[in-house]
Design an enzyme around this catalytic site. Structure first.
Site, PDB file in Angstrom:
ATOM      1  N   SER A  52       0.794  -1.222   0.000  1.00  0.00           N
ATOM      2  CA  SER A  52       0.000   0.000   0.000  1.00  0.00           C
ATOM      3  C   SER A  52       0.831   1.279   0.000  1.00  0.00           C
ATOM      4  O   SER A  52       0.355   2.313  -0.454  1.00  0.00           O
ATOM      5  CB  SER A  52      -0.961   0.008   1.188  1.00  0.00           C
ATOM      6  N   HIS A  84      -5.285  -2.923  -3.137  1.00  0.00           N
ATOM      7  CA  HIS A  84      -4.850  -1.998  -4.193  1.00  0.00           C
ATOM      8  C   HIS A  84      -4.722  -2.646  -5.574  1.00  0.00           C
ATOM      9  O   HIS A  84      -4.328  -1.982  -6.525  1.00  0.00           O
ATOM     10  CB  HIS A  84      -3.526  -1.329  -3.803  1.00  0.00           C
ATOM     11  N   LYS A 125     -11.713   1.485  -2.475  1.00  0.00           N
ATOM     12  CA  LYS A 125     -10.588   2.028  -3.260  1.00  0.00           C
ATOM     13  C   LYS A 125     -10.987   2.035  -4.728  1.00  0.00           C
ATOM     14  O   LYS A 125     -11.835   2.844  -5.099  1.00  0.00           O
ATOM     15  CB  LYS A 125      -9.337   1.245  -2.896  1.00  0.00           C
TER      16      LYS A 125
HETATM   17  C1  LIG Z   1      -7.043   0.289   2.961  1.00  0.00           C
HETATM   18  C2  LIG Z   1      -6.476  -1.049   3.279  1.00  0.00           C
HETATM   19  C3  LIG Z   1      -7.110  -1.928   4.154  1.00  0.00           C
HETATM   20  C4  LIG Z   1      -8.312  -1.495   4.965  1.00  0.00           C
HETATM   21  O1  LIG Z   1      -9.445  -1.428   4.199  1.00  0.00           O
HETATM   22  P1  LIG Z   1     -10.663  -0.480   4.684  1.00  0.00           P
HETATM   23  O2  LIG Z   1     -11.807  -0.963   3.898  1.00  0.00           O
HETATM   24  O3  LIG Z   1     -10.250   0.903   4.352  1.00  0.00           O
HETATM   25  O4  LIG Z   1     -10.801  -0.723   6.156  1.00  0.00           O
HETATM   26  C5  LIG Z   1      -6.600  -3.187   4.316  1.00  0.00           C
HETATM   27  N1  LIG Z   1      -5.473  -3.569   3.671  1.00  0.00           N
HETATM   28  C6  LIG Z   1      -4.812  -2.739   2.839  1.00  0.00           C
HETATM   29  C7  LIG Z   1      -3.572  -3.223   2.162  1.00  0.00           C
HETATM   30  C8  LIG Z   1      -5.279  -1.458   2.634  1.00  0.00           C
HETATM   31  O5  LIG Z   1      -4.613  -0.607   1.845  1.00  0.00           O
END
Ligand SMILES: *Cc1c(COP(=O)(O)O)cnc(C)c1O
Length: 387
Positions: free
Chosen positions: A183, A211, A241
């Site tokens: 991330s 991602h 995302k």
């Molecule tokens: C954003 C993210 C999460 C958390 O997801 P949310 O739905 O925002 O709680 C988990 N793992 C990774 C790698 C992330 O980037």
């Protein structure tokens, strides 16, 4: 009471220490829809900050699906999935997600953080061992802690070290847990090699594709990118995302998913997401499938940034994904460069320890299909002129 309570005084001192170390976290207030040109703290800025990689968060078709569902079904689910909150729209979404990913079954969660907690606690139980890449997202580490499993971290992408650790483990249940696309670094985990290790050492492969979903593998994510399939794989992706909405899902073998439904506290003891979000997500999946040009545009923006950015400060990490980190070193340098960009009307967030290892504070540039070519060129021009 005249004396100040000691516990409050201690919190104030800790906050001051954090501030003096340049590690204070601050929120910025955004106005307008999610997109390349939000108002940030009242100022219009060109933003490279969101994870809305396909530009779906502000897509009219997605917004319309949400508002129509709100008028038909109201806003709240009213209860958890196992009481009376499991709506036909949730059911339809689970089926569409499983089909899109090519796995037997999917279960939706209110957030990726909760999905990771669910899957890791249920898979590992108390006596399992979770082998985790050092750069994994914090929610994976927290999931392992909640499971009270042993958390064994290996150096980023260090397959030789991971193999030694697996060979030395006597745990009956082993799980390799990894971000599919890291991330804060944007690089892709070597999933085929990790799956081979799982086969050799009899482990699960838990893939957090927050991602990669919507972006890689024609939008079907990092498993599709590598053409991987195995009953050992348990897959998680977030829906806030590239999918542009909110929530997350876990997908995998029927037995795994039914066990999650039966046992995972972060599935059972929480209110189901509003059905209108499931409606928005079904529309977002429609757009994802119908408009491959969004991924093509995104890949063009990535190529453009990588060929036009010649920053005088910092080092652009090797990455072929929308996450393009410019590593500057210490936290103060990252903040300073972010401020210089801000003066030129560009917003790129500075990411500091403990989110990234100390000495690797960075600007996390994130690109979206919603950025125009001129936007990327403006960013590159500013980066190339930084003092
Ligand atoms: C954003 C993210 C999460 C958390 O997801 P949310 O739905 O925002 O709680 C988990 N793992 C990774 C790698 C992330 O980037």
């Amino acid at each position: 009471m005249s004396e100040e309570w000691h516990a409050l005084r201690r919190l104030r001192c800790d906050l001051a220490t954090r501030r003096e170390a340049g590690l204070e976290r601050k929120r910025h207030t955004v106005d307008g829809p999610c997109g390349p040109r939000p108002l940030i703290d009242g100022r219009p800025l060109l933003a490279f900050a969101s994870n809305d990689y396909l530009g779906l968060a502000g897509h009219p078709q997605v917004a319309r699906a949400a508002s129509e569902a709100a008028l038909l079904y109201g806003v709240g689910a009213g209860a958890s999935h196992l009481i009376s909150g499991h709506h036909v729209l949730h059911d339809a979404l689970e089926q569409r997600l499983a089909q899109w990913i090519g796995l037997p079954r999917a279960l939706t969660f209110s957030a990726g953080y909760m999905a990771n907690a669910a899957a890791l606690t249920v898979l590992a139980q108390r006596h399992g061992e979770i082998f985790a890449d050092r750069l994994n997202h914090a929610s994976l580490n927290d999931g392992a802690r909640l499971a009270r499993a042993r958390l064994v971290r290996y150096g980023h992408g260090d397959l030789a070290q991971l193999e030694r650790l697996l060979a030395a483990s006597r745990a009956l249940c082993k799980i390799i847990a990894t971000d599919a696309v890291f991330s804060m670094d944007g690089d892709i985990a070597p999933l085929p090699e990790l799956l081979a290790l799982c086969e050799r050492y009899d482990a699960w492969l838990y893939v957090d594709d927050a991602h990669g979903f919507g972006v890689l593998g024609e939008g079907r994510g990092t498993l599709a990118h590598f053409r991987l399939a195995s009953p050992r794989i348990v897959y998680m992706a977030t829906l806030g995302k590239a999918a542009g909405v909110a929530g997350a899902f876990v997908a995998g073998a029927e037995e795994v998913m039914e066990t999650l439904l039966q046992q995972a506290h972060s599935y059972i003891y929480t209110t189901a997401q509003p059905p209108l979000l499931a409606a928005a997500l079904l529309a977002a999946l429609d757009v994802m499938a119908a408009e491959p040009q969004r991924r093509v545009a995104l890949m063009r923006r990535i190529d453009m940034l990588r060929s036009a950015a010649r920053p005088r400060r910092g080092k652009l990490l090797e990455s072929s994904t929308p996450i393009q980190p410019l590593v500057l070193g210490d936290a103060a340098a990252a903040v300073e460069v972010a401020e210089q960009l801000g003066q030129r009307g560009i917003w790129v967030p500075a990411i500091r320890p403990p989110t990234v290892p100390s000495g690797t504070a960075r600007l996390r540039i994130s690109l979206s299909a919603a950025h125009g070519e001129a936007d990327v060129l403006a960013l590159c021009g500013a980066l190339n002129e930084l003092a």
